[in-house]
Design a protein around this motif. Structure first.
Motif, PDB file in Angstrom:
ATOM      1  N   ALA A 102       0.828  -1.207   0.000  1.00  0.00           N
ATOM      2  CA  ALA A 102       0.000   0.000   0.000  1.00  0.00           C
ATOM      3  C   ALA A 102       0.866   1.263   0.000  1.00  0.00           C
ATOM      4  N   ILE A 103       1.949   1.239   0.759  1.00  0.00           N
ATOM      5  CA  ILE A 103       2.847   2.396   0.799  1.00  0.00           C
ATOM      6  C   ILE A 103       3.505   2.615  -0.562  1.00  0.00           C
ATOM      7  N   LEU A 104       3.966   1.539  -1.194  1.00  0.00           N
ATOM      8  CA  LEU A 104       4.619   1.675  -2.497  1.00  0.00           C
ATOM      9  C   LEU A 104       3.649   2.136  -3.581  1.00  0.00           C
ATOM     10  N   VAL A 105       2.427   1.596  -3.577  1.00  0.00           N
ATOM     11  CA  VAL A 105       1.433   2.033  -4.571  1.00  0.00           C
ATOM     12  C   VAL A 105       1.115   3.510  -4.366  1.00  0.00           C
ATOM     13  N   THR A 106       0.920   3.902  -3.128  1.00  0.00           N
ATOM     14  CA  THR A 106       0.614   5.306  -2.845  1.00  0.00           C
ATOM     15  C   THR A 106       1.771   6.214  -3.248  1.00  0.00           C
ATOM     16  N   THR A 107       2.992   5.822  -2.907  1.00  0.00           N
ATOM     17  CA  THR A 107       4.162   6.629  -3.249  1.00  0.00           C
ATOM     18  C   THR A 107       4.306   6.772  -4.760  1.00  0.00           C
ATOM     19  N   GLY A 108       4.206   5.673  -5.484  1.00  0.00           N
ATOM     20  CA  GLY A 108       4.330   5.731  -6.934  1.00  0.00           C
ATOM     21  C   GLY A 108       3.245   6.566  -7.579  1.00  0.00           C
ATOM     22  N   THR A 109       2.020   6.442  -7.090  1.00  0.00           N
ATOM     23  CA  THR A 109       0.910   7.214  -7.644  1.00  0.00           C
ATOM     24  C   THR A 109       1.079   8.703  -7.369  1.00  0.00           C
ATOM     25  N   VAL A 110       1.474   9.039  -6.151  1.00  0.00           N
ATOM     26  CA  VAL A 110       1.674  10.449  -5.799  1.00  0.00           C
ATOM     27  C   VAL A 110       2.816  11.053  -6.626  1.00  0.00           C
ATOM     28  N   HIS A 111       3.905  10.310  -6.812  1.00  0.00           N
ATOM     29  CA  HIS A 111       5.018  10.829  -7.609  1.00  0.00           C
ATOM     30  C   HIS A 111       4.596  11.084  -9.053  1.00  0.00           C
ATOM     31  N   ARG A 112       3.848  10.163  -9.630  1.00  0.00           N
ATOM     32  CA  ARG A 112       3.386  10.370 -11.016  1.00  0.00           C
ATOM     33  C   ARG A 112       2.432  11.556 -11.104  1.00  0.00           C
ATOM     34  N   THR A 113       1.552  11.692 -10.134  1.00  0.00           N
ATOM     35  CA  THR A 113       0.605  12.807 -10.138  1.00  0.00           C
ATOM     36  C   THR A 113       1.323  14.136  -9.986  1.00  0.00           C
ATOM     37  N   MET A 114       2.303  14.188  -9.089  1.00  0.00           N
ATOM     38  CA  MET A 114       3.059  15.429  -8.906  1.00  0.00           C
ATOM     39  C   MET A 114       3.868  15.774 -10.150  1.00  0.00           C
ATOM     40  N   SER A 115       4.402  14.774 -10.809  1.00  0.00           N
ATOM     41  CA  SER A 115       5.155  15.008 -12.035  1.00  0.00           C
ATOM     42  C   SER A 115       4.234  15.551 -13.128  1.00  0.00           C
ATOM     43  N   ALA A 116       3.049  14.983 -13.257  1.00  0.00           N
ATOM     44  CA  ALA A 116       2.089  15.477 -14.250  1.00  0.00           C
ATOM     45  C   ALA A 116       1.662  16.909 -13.926  1.00  0.00           C
ATOM     46  N   HIS A 117       1.486  17.201 -12.646  1.00  0.00           N
ATOM     47  CA  HIS A 117       1.116  18.556 -12.243  1.00  0.00           C
ATOM     48  C   HIS A 117       2.234  19.546 -12.574  1.00  0.00           C
ATOM     49  N   ALA A 118       3.467  19.176 -12.287  1.00  0.00           N
ATOM     50  CA  ALA A 118       4.599  20.054 -12.584  1.00  0.00           C
ATOM     51  C   ALA A 118       4.715  20.294 -14.086  1.00  0.00           C
ATOM     52  N   GLU A 119       4.495  19.256 -14.883  1.00  0.00           N
ATOM     53  CA  GLU A 119       4.531  19.426 -16.334  1.00  0.00           C
ATOM     54  C   GLU A 119       3.421  20.360 -16.805  1.00  0.00           C
ATOM     55  N   ALA A 120       2.232  20.215 -16.248  1.00  0.00           N
ATOM     56  CA  ALA A 120       1.120  21.104 -16.604  1.00  0.00           C
ATOM     57  C   ALA A 120       1.430  22.547 -16.213  1.00  0.00           C
ATOM     58  N   MET A 121       2.043  22.758 -15.070  1.00  0.00           N
ATOM     59  CA  MET A 121       2.396  24.117 -14.645  1.00  0.00           C
ATOM     60  C   MET A 121       3.462  24.723 -15.574  1.00  0.00           C
ATOM     61  N   ARG A 122       4.456  23.929 -15.972  1.00  0.00           N
ATOM     62  CA  ARG A 122       5.458  24.425 -16.918  1.00  0.00           C
ATOM     63  C   ARG A 122       4.820  24.796 -18.251  1.00  0.00           C
ATOM     64  N   GLU A 123       3.870  23.983 -18.699  1.00  0.00           N
ATOM     65  CA  GLU A 123       3.176  24.280 -19.958  1.00  0.00           C
ATOM     66  C   GLU A 123       2.356  25.562 -19.845  1.00  0.00           C
ATOM     67  N   LEU A 124       1.672  25.741 -18.715  1.00  0.00           N
ATOM     68  CA  LEU A 124       0.917  26.984 -18.514  1.00  0.00           C
ATOM     69  C   LEU A 124       1.829  28.201 -18.451  1.00  0.00           C
ATOM     70  N   ASP A 125       2.997  28.057 -17.799  1.00  0.00           N
ATOM     71  CA  ASP A 125       3.956  29.160 -17.764  1.00  0.00           C
ATOM     72  C   ASP A 125       4.466  29.476 -19.168  1.00  0.00           C
ATOM     73  N   ARG A 126       4.694  28.454 -19.965  1.00  0.00           N
ATOM     74  CA  ARG A 126       5.168  28.639 -21.328  1.00  0.00           C
ATOM     75  C   ARG A 126       4.101  29.388 -22.155  1.00  0.00           C
TER      76      ARG A 126
END
Length: 133
Positions: A102-126
């Motif tokens: 459960a910890i590994l699934v949660t960690t992996g999911t949160v990391h992917r979500t944060m990465s997608a969010h950061a990419e979306a923010m960079r795209e909006l800044d661009r």
């Protein structure tokens, strides 16, 4: 390393972490299934190896002082065939696997979500920088 390459590598690592978690949860699920089989299914107990007519025993969980719990006091061998410590050991082994999974699934999911969010923010800044220029 460019930020896009780093982000793709970060997502790949997050996917591997999540896959390990899913694997551990699947293994814990198999242990839960094994525990359920030990507790819920009726079984046979042999008095000696190669016994042609083994004793028929009730399931360990759905019996109230039946064949599974009386044991040697009534002259049957059901209590010795499937003992509680075996089922509890299987159940106890599944707990750390479930927790780690459960910890590994949660960690992996949160990391992917944060990465997608950061990419979306960079795209909006661009986009905002392109409009402002």
């Amino acid at each position: 390393m460019r930020s896009r390459e780093y982000d793709l590598d970060f997502r790949d690592r997050a996917s591997r972490i999540r896959a390990w978690g899913i694997g551990l949860l699947a293994l814990a699920g198999l242990l839960w299934t094994w525990c359920a089989v030990l507790l819920l299914t009726p079984y046979e107990a042999e008095r000696e190896p190669g016994d042609r007519h083994p004793d028929q025993c009730e399931s360990r969980l759905f019996t109230d002082r039946g064949t599974a719990n009386d044991g040697v006091h009534r002259g049957d061998y059901c209590a010795d065939e499937r003992d509680w410590p075996e089922a509890l050991a299987v159940l106890g082994l599944s707990v750390p696997l479930s927790l780690a999974g459960a910890i590994l699934v949660t960690t992996g999911t949160v990391h992917r979500t944060m990465s997608a969010h950061a990419e979306a923010m960079r795209e909006l800044d661009r986009i905002a920088d392109a409009r402002g220029a």
